[in-house]
Design an enzyme around this catalytic site. Structure first.
Site, PDB file in Angstrom:
ATOM      1  N   ASP A  42       0.955  -2.354  12.217  1.00 31.27           N
ATOM      2  CA  ASP A  42       1.253  -2.677  10.946  1.00 31.27           C
ATOM      3  C   ASP A  42       1.311  -4.064  11.026  1.00 31.27           C
ATOM      4  O   ASP A  42       2.375  -4.608  11.649  1.00 31.27           O
ATOM      5  CB  ASP A  42       2.246  -1.819  10.358  1.00 31.27           C
ATOM      6  CG  ASP A  42       2.490  -2.236   8.839  1.00 31.27           C
ATOM      7  OD1 ASP A  42       2.786  -3.663   8.682  1.00 31.27           O
ATOM      8  OD2 ASP A  42       2.652  -1.505   8.021  1.00 31.27           O
ATOM      9  N   THR A  48      -0.735   7.677  -0.960  1.00 26.66           N
ATOM     10  CA  THR A  48      -2.416   7.444  -1.587  1.00 26.66           C
ATOM     11  C   THR A  48      -3.050   6.346  -1.152  1.00 26.66           C
ATOM     12  O   THR A  48      -4.340   6.504  -1.326  1.00 26.66           O
ATOM     13  CB  THR A  48      -1.863   7.255  -3.133  1.00 26.66           C
ATOM     14  OG1 THR A  48      -1.372   5.899  -3.257  1.00 26.66           O
ATOM     15  CG2 THR A  48      -1.227   8.258  -3.841  1.00 26.66           C
ATOM     16  N   ARG A  50       0.810  -0.999   0.138  1.00 26.64           N
ATOM     17  CA  ARG A  50      -0.144   0.064   0.055  1.00 26.64           C
ATOM     18  C   ARG A  50       0.997   1.386   0.088  1.00 26.64           C
ATOM     19  O   ARG A  50       1.630   1.454   0.858  1.00 26.64           O
ATOM     20  CB  ARG A  50      -1.163  -0.004   1.290  1.00 26.64           C
ATOM     21  CG  ARG A  50      -2.343   0.832   1.168  1.00 26.64           C
ATOM     22  CD  ARG A  50      -2.998   0.562   2.360  1.00 26.64           C
ATOM     23  NE  ARG A  50      -2.133   0.984   3.794  1.00 26.64           N
ATOM     24  CZ  ARG A  50      -3.321   1.226   4.596  1.00 26.64           C
ATOM     25  NH1 ARG A  50      -4.601   1.159   4.562  1.00 26.64           N
ATOM     26  NH2 ARG A  50      -2.641   1.618   5.721  1.00 26.64           N
ATOM     27  N   ASP A  78       4.775  -5.363   9.411  1.00 27.67           N
ATOM     28  CA  ASP A  78       6.022  -5.111  10.416  1.00 27.67           C
ATOM     29  C   ASP A  78       5.782  -6.005  11.689  1.00 27.67           C
ATOM     30  O   ASP A  78       7.103  -6.187  11.921  1.00 27.67           O
ATOM     31  CB  ASP A  78       5.693  -3.535  10.675  1.00 27.67           C
ATOM     32  CG  ASP A  78       6.253  -2.830   9.454  1.00 27.67           C
ATOM     33  OD1 ASP A  78       6.924  -3.133   8.532  1.00 27.67           O
ATOM     34  OD2 ASP A  78       5.815  -1.462   9.342  1.00 27.67           O
TER      35      ASP A  78
HETATM   36  C1  PRP Z   1      -1.319  -3.844   4.609  1.00 27.63           C
HETATM   37  C2  PRP Z   1      -2.112  -4.633   5.215  1.00 27.63           C
HETATM   38  C3  PRP Z   1      -2.968  -5.123   4.172  1.00 27.63           C
HETATM   39  C4  PRP Z   1      -3.229  -3.913   3.504  1.00 27.63           C
HETATM   40  C5  PRP Z   1      -4.576  -3.334   4.077  1.00 27.63           C
HETATM   41  O1  PRP Z   1      -0.241  -4.107   3.941  1.00 27.63           O
HETATM   42  O2  PRP Z   1      -1.317  -5.868   5.537  1.00 27.63           O
HETATM   43  O3  PRP Z   1      -2.353  -5.945   3.247  1.00 27.63           O
HETATM   44  O4  PRP Z   1      -2.036  -2.719   3.934  1.00 27.63           O
HETATM   45  O5  PRP Z   1      -4.920  -2.052   3.687  1.00 27.63           O
HETATM   46  P1  PRP Z   1      -5.951  -1.592   2.762  1.00 27.63           P
HETATM   47  O6  PRP Z   1      -7.253  -2.480   3.151  1.00 27.63           O
HETATM   48  O7  PRP Z   1      -6.132  -0.216   2.875  1.00 27.63           O
HETATM   49  O8  PRP Z   1      -5.551  -1.814   1.419  1.00 27.63           O
HETATM   50  P2  PRP Z   1       1.026  -3.065   3.345  1.00 27.63           P
HETATM   51  O9  PRP Z   1       0.667  -2.735   2.096  1.00 27.63           O
HETATM   52  O10 PRP Z   1       1.407  -2.189   4.668  1.00 27.63           O
HETATM   53  O11 PRP Z   1       2.103  -4.353   3.158  1.00 27.63           O
HETATM   54  P3  PRP Z   1       2.633  -5.405   4.016  1.00 27.63           P
HETATM   55  O12 PRP Z   1       1.700  -6.381   4.471  1.00 27.63           O
HETATM   56  O13 PRP Z   1       4.026  -5.780   3.361  1.00 27.63           O
HETATM   57  O14 PRP Z   1       3.059  -4.585   5.583  1.00 27.63           O
END
Ligand code: PRP
Length: 206
Positions: free
Chosen positions: A197, A105, A101, A200
């Site tokens: 997160d 944005t 993500r 993380d």
């Molecule tokens: C986070 C989380 C989901 C997503 C949710 O991942 O683990 O995959 O964001 O957000 P959304 O519903 O607003 O799309 P991230 O993109 O931070 O990646 P990661 O899992 O590698 O930490």
């Protein structure tokens, strides 16, 4: 269809993983355990066929899961759910979708896709512990449907009402399973009260 899986063993684990003092190794173990505890509810309506079955004494009938099951973790955080599902569904194949993500944005950016083919005859279980804005889930669902999938269910640990609404609007036929529906999203797109997160915390990249 939104299914809130409300179970004392799950909610007790959830209270522990929300705690910022829960270290990564323990966070991983607890998320894995929650995933396994969710499996029976998530798979309760899988279609089965009736087959003859031998016992040492006679022939009876049993069930066979009708379709191949494909687990689809959204990288990275979905990996935290994967082993808990594989523990109970070891015969499943695994597809991977890499989405990150964009912090400005909040839109998902795709960086990886690998899945078995064909997808048409399989039951897919899309895994991501966090359903925040819903952008990642919708992107993953779009990708899988475009690749030929016909049956997909989505499983999260925590969901924000905004994310549930987004997925339902884009894919009303997809069943959403979650262990908790939290209050709302923060301005930065974090689930509140949430757990921070998940990626993380799973992998110690804080
Ligand atoms: C986070 C989380 C989901 C997503 C949710 O991942 O683990 O995959 O964001 O957000 P959304 O519903 O607003 O799309 P991230 O993109 O931070 O990646 P990661 O899992 O590698 O930490």
């Amino acid at each position: 269809m939104l299914h809130l899986i409300d179970h004392p063993l799950i909610s007790a684990e959830l209270a522990c993983v929300r705690d910022p003092g829960c270290p990564s190794f323990e966070f991983r173990q607890r998320v894995r355990r929650i995933a396994s505890l969710m499996v029976p509810a998530v798979t309760a309506d899988l279609e089965v066929s009736v087959i003859p079955c031998n016992t040492p004494l006679e022939i009876t009938v049993g069930n066979k899961i009708q379709r191949q099951i494909i687990l689809v973790p959204i990288l990275r955080a979905g990996l935290g759910f994967l082993d808990g599902f594989l523990d109970l569904i070891p015969q499943a194949a695994v597809a991977h979708i890499g989405l990150a993500r964009n912090e400005e944005t909040l839109q998902p950016e795709a960086y990886y896709l690998k899945h078995p083919t064909p997808l048409e005859e399989a039951d897919l279980i899309l895994l991501d512990p966090m359903l925040a804005t819903g952008g990642s889930a919708v992107h993953a669902l779009n990708t899988l449907y475009e690749a030929g999938a016909k049956r997909i269910r989505f499983v999260s640990l925590l969901a924000a009402p905004e994310g549930v609404a987004t997925v339902r609007a884009a894919h009303p036929a997809v069943a959403i399973f979650t262990a908790a529906i939290d209050r709302c999203l923060s301005e930065k797109g974090f689930i509140l009260p949430g757990l921070g997160d998940a990626g993380d915390r799973l992998f110690g990249t804080i």
